[in-house]
Design a protein around this motif. Structure first.
Motif, PDB file in Angstrom:
ATOM      1  N   THR A   7       0.837  -1.198   0.000  1.00 40.37           N
ATOM      2  CA  THR A   7       0.000   0.000   0.000  1.00 40.37           C
ATOM      3  C   THR A   7       0.868   1.243   0.000  1.00 40.37           C
ATOM      4  OG1 THR A   7      -0.104   0.089   2.420  1.00 40.37           O
ATOM      5  CG2 THR A   7      -1.807  -1.203   1.295  1.00 40.37           C
ATOM      6  N   ALA A   8       0.269   2.389  -0.349  1.00 34.12           N
ATOM      7  CA  ALA A   8       0.971   3.667  -0.327  1.00 34.12           C
ATOM      8  C   ALA A   8      -0.003   4.780   0.021  1.00 34.12           C
ATOM      9  CB  ALA A   8       1.625   3.951  -1.673  1.00 34.12           C
ATOM     10  N   ASN A   9       0.450   5.730   0.818  1.00 34.73           N
ATOM     11  CA  ASN A   9      -0.336   6.904   1.155  1.00 34.73           C
ATOM     12  C   ASN A   9       0.583   8.106   1.292  1.00 34.73           C
ATOM     13  OD1 ASN A   9      -2.890   8.223   2.056  1.00 34.73           O
ATOM     14  ND2 ASN A   9      -1.661   8.586   3.893  1.00 34.73           N
ATOM     15  N   ALA A  10       0.285   9.168   0.540  1.00 36.77           N
ATOM     16  CA  ALA A  10       1.059  10.412   0.597  1.00 36.77           C
ATOM     17  C   ALA A  10       0.198  11.497   1.234  1.00 36.77           C
ATOM     18  CB  ALA A  10       1.490  10.831  -0.805  1.00 36.77           C
ATOM     19  N   ALA A  11       0.738  12.210   2.208  1.00 40.33           N
ATOM     20  CA  ALA A  11      -0.020  13.223   2.943  1.00 40.33           C
ATOM     21  C   ALA A  11       0.936  14.333   3.400  1.00 40.33           C
ATOM     22  CB  ALA A  11      -0.713  12.574   4.144  1.00 40.33           C
ATOM     23  N   PRO A  12       0.396  15.568   3.636  1.00 40.43           N
ATOM     24  CA  PRO A  12      -1.014  15.955   3.501  1.00 40.43           C
ATOM     25  C   PRO A  12      -1.376  16.200   2.037  1.00 40.43           C
ATOM     26  CG  PRO A  12       0.278  17.850   4.136  1.00 40.43           C
ATOM     27  CD  PRO A  12       1.227  16.697   4.114  1.00 40.43           C
ATOM     28  N   GLU A  13      -2.631  16.358   1.777  1.00 37.56           N
ATOM     29  CA  GLU A  13      -3.081  16.620   0.420  1.00 37.56           C
ATOM     30  C   GLU A  13      -4.365  17.459   0.497  1.00 37.56           C
ATOM     31  OE1 GLU A  13      -4.760  16.616  -3.323  1.00 37.56           O
ATOM     32  OE2 GLU A  13      -5.772  15.504  -1.751  1.00 37.56           O
ATOM     33  N   PRO A  14      -4.359  18.661  -0.083  1.00 36.24           N
ATOM     34  CA  PRO A  14      -3.282  19.255  -0.889  1.00 36.24           C
ATOM     35  C   PRO A  14      -2.119  19.727  -0.018  1.00 36.24           C
ATOM     36  CG  PRO A  14      -5.034  20.832  -0.614  1.00 36.24           C
ATOM     37  CD  PRO A  14      -5.532  19.542  -0.002  1.00 36.24           C
ATOM     38  N   THR A  49       4.796  13.344   3.664  1.00 35.80           N
ATOM     39  CA  THR A  49       5.114  12.075   4.318  1.00 35.80           C
ATOM     40  C   THR A  49       4.449  10.941   3.541  1.00 35.80           C
ATOM     41  OG1 THR A  49       5.274  13.110   6.491  1.00 35.80           O
ATOM     42  CG2 THR A  49       4.965  10.715   6.436  1.00 35.80           C
ATOM     43  N   VAL A  50       5.266   9.993   3.103  1.00 38.46           N
ATOM     44  CA  VAL A  50       4.737   8.846   2.345  1.00 38.46           C
ATOM     45  C   VAL A  50       4.880   7.591   3.203  1.00 38.46           C
ATOM     46  CG1 VAL A  50       4.803   7.545   0.192  1.00 38.46           C
ATOM     47  CG2 VAL A  50       5.524   9.952   0.221  1.00 38.46           C
TER      48      VAL A  50
END
Length: 283
Positions: free
Chosen positions: A184-191, A199-200
């Motif tokens: 899995t992958a999550n990149a934040a914050p967004e926008p 932070t990934v």
């Protein structure tokens, strides 16, 4: 019914081949593997017949088209296995299986053909291509994690004449059976504003055939990759190792809109996997 008169015993004598499922114990506690005699009906009394008789020639043995067999902790899937064999009288039947163990007297995993006979199609007067299927039922027969990795491939063929000469090799080749992996992958914050920190995070897991669940794959190098919004190509940003729970975490600087993902190259026991890209909106 004709008598099979000649058997080619390759790699250490006439030895055991696989049944479709491991249903019985052999002497010494290993799983039973059918012999050439059991598969082709060759009399044990004639297994040492003249070695100078013509024997089938086997080539191009394939399991799942050359791709690894990948299994989760439950469910079953059927795969095609095949070989090409030649003899002056052509080929009546063929055999392919997968088996695991330190030797043929200590077999702890077996996947043999579902069919009683192969479907052999003549491509010439002397050569046939033969196909069978094997079914890998992970929930029943992949019962320990040490079964992941390299398995042996057995190949056999019997000629179509009255002599019924047999080629048999329990150690014809090898094939990989692997534990299904997930990433899995999550990149934040967004926008996020340009120049700020992203932070990934992510997690690499694989099927545990003993606990019957997915568990983190620890201390594995995983690549963080990025592609711009208008591109189809990912490039590697850095490499990060998973922690003891399979978790991933790193930081990067926001530059342009695009997708971050983690990419795992795989090991001998676990296949390569890419996480789905997570979009980041840079403002």
């Amino acid at each position: 019914m004709r008598i099979r008169t000649t058997v080619a015993a390759v790699s250490g004598g006439l030895v055991l081949a696989a049944l479709a499922v491991p249903v019985a114990q052999a002497d010494g506690g290993g799983l039973h593997k059918a012999t050439a005699a059991e598969r082709f009906g060759v009399s044990r009394a004639v297994m040492s017949a003249a070695a100078d008789e013509e024997l089938p020639v086997v080539s191009d043995v394939k399991v799942n088209g050359g791709k690894a067999i990948v299994a989760g902790w439950t469910g079953s899937k059927t795969y095609t296995v095949s070989l090409t064999a030649s003899h002056s009288a052509n080929i009546e039947d063929a055999y392919v299986d997968l088996w695991h163990g330190r030797d043929r007297a200590h077999v702890d995993g077996v996947f043999g053909p579902n069919e009683q006979a192969a479907t052999c199609t003549a491509v010439s007067t002397t050569t046939s291509t033969c196909k069978l299927t094997i079914t890998v039922d992970a929930g029943r027969y992949l019962y320990m994690n040490s079964l992941a990795g390299t398995w042996h491939v057995t190949a056999g063929a019997i000629s179509a004449d009255e002599a019924g000469s047999v080629y048999w090799n329990d150690l014809y080749g090898t094939h990989r059976v692997q534990r299904l992996s997930k990433l899995t992958a999550n990149a934040a914050p967004e926008p996020v504003k340009k120049g700020k920190t992203i932070t990934v995070t992510g997690k690499l897991t694989r099927a545990n055939w003993e606990t019957r669940k997915y568990a983190g794959y620890s201390t594995q190098p995983v690549k963080l990759q990025f592609r711009k919004k208008d591109s189809d190509t990912y490039t590697t940003v850095k490499t990060v190792k998973t922690n003891n729970k399979g978790d991933l975490k790193t930081t990067v600087t926001a530059t342009v809109d695009g997708f971050f993902r983690w990419s795992f190259a795989g090991t001998s026991t676990t296949p390569a996997v890419n996480a789905a890209g997570d979009f980041i909106d840079v403002q």
